[in-house]
Scaffold this motif. Structure first.
Motif, PDB file in Angstrom:
ATOM      1  N   TYR A   5      -4.217  -6.744  13.153  1.00  0.00           N
ATOM      2  CA  TYR A   5      -3.414  -5.308  12.536  1.00  0.00           C
ATOM      3  C   TYR A   5      -2.450  -6.131  11.556  1.00  0.00           C
ATOM      4  N   SER A   6      -2.270  -5.508  10.312  1.00  0.00           N
ATOM      5  CA  SER A   6      -1.263  -5.782   9.373  1.00  0.00           C
ATOM      6  C   SER A   6      -0.309  -4.709   8.835  1.00  0.00           C
ATOM      7  N   ILE A   7       1.081  -4.960   8.820  1.00  0.00           N
ATOM      8  CA  ILE A   7       1.754  -3.667   8.163  1.00  0.00           C
ATOM      9  C   ILE A   7       2.648  -4.492   7.084  1.00  0.00           C
ATOM     10  N   TRP A   8       2.868  -3.796   5.919  1.00  0.00           N
ATOM     11  CA  TRP A   8       3.477  -4.181   4.709  1.00  0.00           C
ATOM     12  C   TRP A   8       4.587  -3.255   4.415  1.00  0.00           C
ATOM     13  N   PRO A   9       5.752  -3.374   4.761  1.00  0.00           N
ATOM     14  CA  PRO A   9       6.993  -2.467   4.532  1.00  0.00           C
ATOM     15  C   PRO A   9       7.415  -2.625   3.278  1.00  0.00           C
ATOM     16  N   PRO A  35       0.030   0.375   6.167  1.00  0.00           N
ATOM     17  CA  PRO A  35      -0.789  -0.121   7.297  1.00  0.00           C
ATOM     18  C   PRO A  35      -2.120  -0.490   6.867  1.00  0.00           C
ATOM     19  N   GLY A  36      -2.707  -1.135   7.918  1.00  0.00           N
ATOM     20  CA  GLY A  36      -4.112  -1.569   7.647  1.00  0.00           C
ATOM     21  C   GLY A  36      -4.603  -2.919   8.557  1.00  0.00           C
ATOM     22  N   GLU A  37      -5.962  -3.103   8.578  1.00  0.00           N
ATOM     23  CA  GLU A  37      -6.414  -4.301   9.356  1.00  0.00           C
ATOM     24  C   GLU A  37      -5.997  -5.412   8.485  1.00  0.00           C
ATOM     25  N   LYS A  38      -6.178  -5.268   7.216  1.00  0.00           N
ATOM     26  CA  LYS A  38      -5.920  -6.585   6.291  1.00  0.00           C
ATOM     27  C   LYS A  38      -4.756  -6.082   5.185  1.00  0.00           C
ATOM     28  N   SER A  39      -4.642  -7.080   4.468  1.00  0.00           N
ATOM     29  CA  SER A  39      -3.749  -6.772   3.423  1.00  0.00           C
ATOM     30  C   SER A  39      -4.192  -5.623   2.231  1.00  0.00           C
ATOM     31  N   PRO A  40      -3.335  -5.038   1.716  1.00  0.00           N
ATOM     32  CA  PRO A  40      -3.546  -4.032   0.619  1.00  0.00           C
ATOM     33  C   PRO A  40      -4.566  -4.801  -0.460  1.00  0.00           C
ATOM     34  N   ALA A  41      -4.254  -6.005  -0.831  1.00  0.00           N
ATOM     35  CA  ALA A  41      -5.056  -6.810  -1.668  1.00  0.00           C
ATOM     36  C   ALA A  41      -5.029  -5.847  -3.220  1.00  0.00           C
TER      37      ALA A  41
END
Length: 165
Positions: A5-9, A35-41
């Motif tokens: 899981y990946s979180i980008w603040p 939030p997301g399983e991968k980066s937002p790309a």
């Protein structure tokens, strides 16, 4: 790296306060968490769209009340810069940060070398950004066995970037 899981603040830092108080964690504004399983790309612009609209609104100015002076004033806000890691830089700028032309400063003049054993690119041409008398220009044995004789690359104009797009 093994996380599923990946979180980008997305954190905003106000710069209208002294550094000793503005750089404290209590002054940071957590504007959103992506939030997301991968980066937002490439979808990062969809996540950032509400924040961009608010910043555009604040750039024009918003009428606010100052409780200390008891007067109204026009509050404005602007995005000065972003601080991010290299993958996020690639997503925000739209520049491909992988492969032969990964350097956005050098663009299509990027000096890259394919390392066959590790199956990766190495970027050794950044010595051209030093002045011609700099110590790193001369010792070829520490780099890729070439003297750096190139001059600093010229900046790409906005019209040239639009043409490339």
């Amino acid at each position: 790296m093994s996380s599923a899981y990946s979180i980008w603040p997305v954190i905003l830092v106000p710069y209208n306060m002294p550094p000793w108080s503005g750089m404290k964690q209590s002054s940071f504004i957590l504007s959103m968490i992506i939030p997301g399983e991968k980066s937002p790309a490439n979808d990062i612009d969809i996540y950032l769209k509400p924040l961009i609209h608010e910043l555009q609104y604040l750039c024009q100015g918003v009428q606010c009340y100052d409780a200390v002076s008891g007067e109204n004033f026009m509050m404005r806000a602007a995005l000065l810069w972003t601080i991010n890691d290299f993958p996020a830089y690639g997503m925000l700028s739209g520049w491909n940060t992988k492969g032969r032309f990964a350097c956005s400063c050098c663009a299509h003049n990027t000096e890259s070398l394919w390392l066959y054993k590790s199956k990766k690119f190495a970027y050794l041409g950044h010595r051209c950004w030093h002045s011609s008398s700099h110590l790193f220009r001369k010792p070829k044995q520490y780099f890729d066995n070439i003297y750096e004789l190139r001059s600093v690359p010229s900046r790409i104009s906005g019209s040239k970037i639009c043409t490339e797009l």
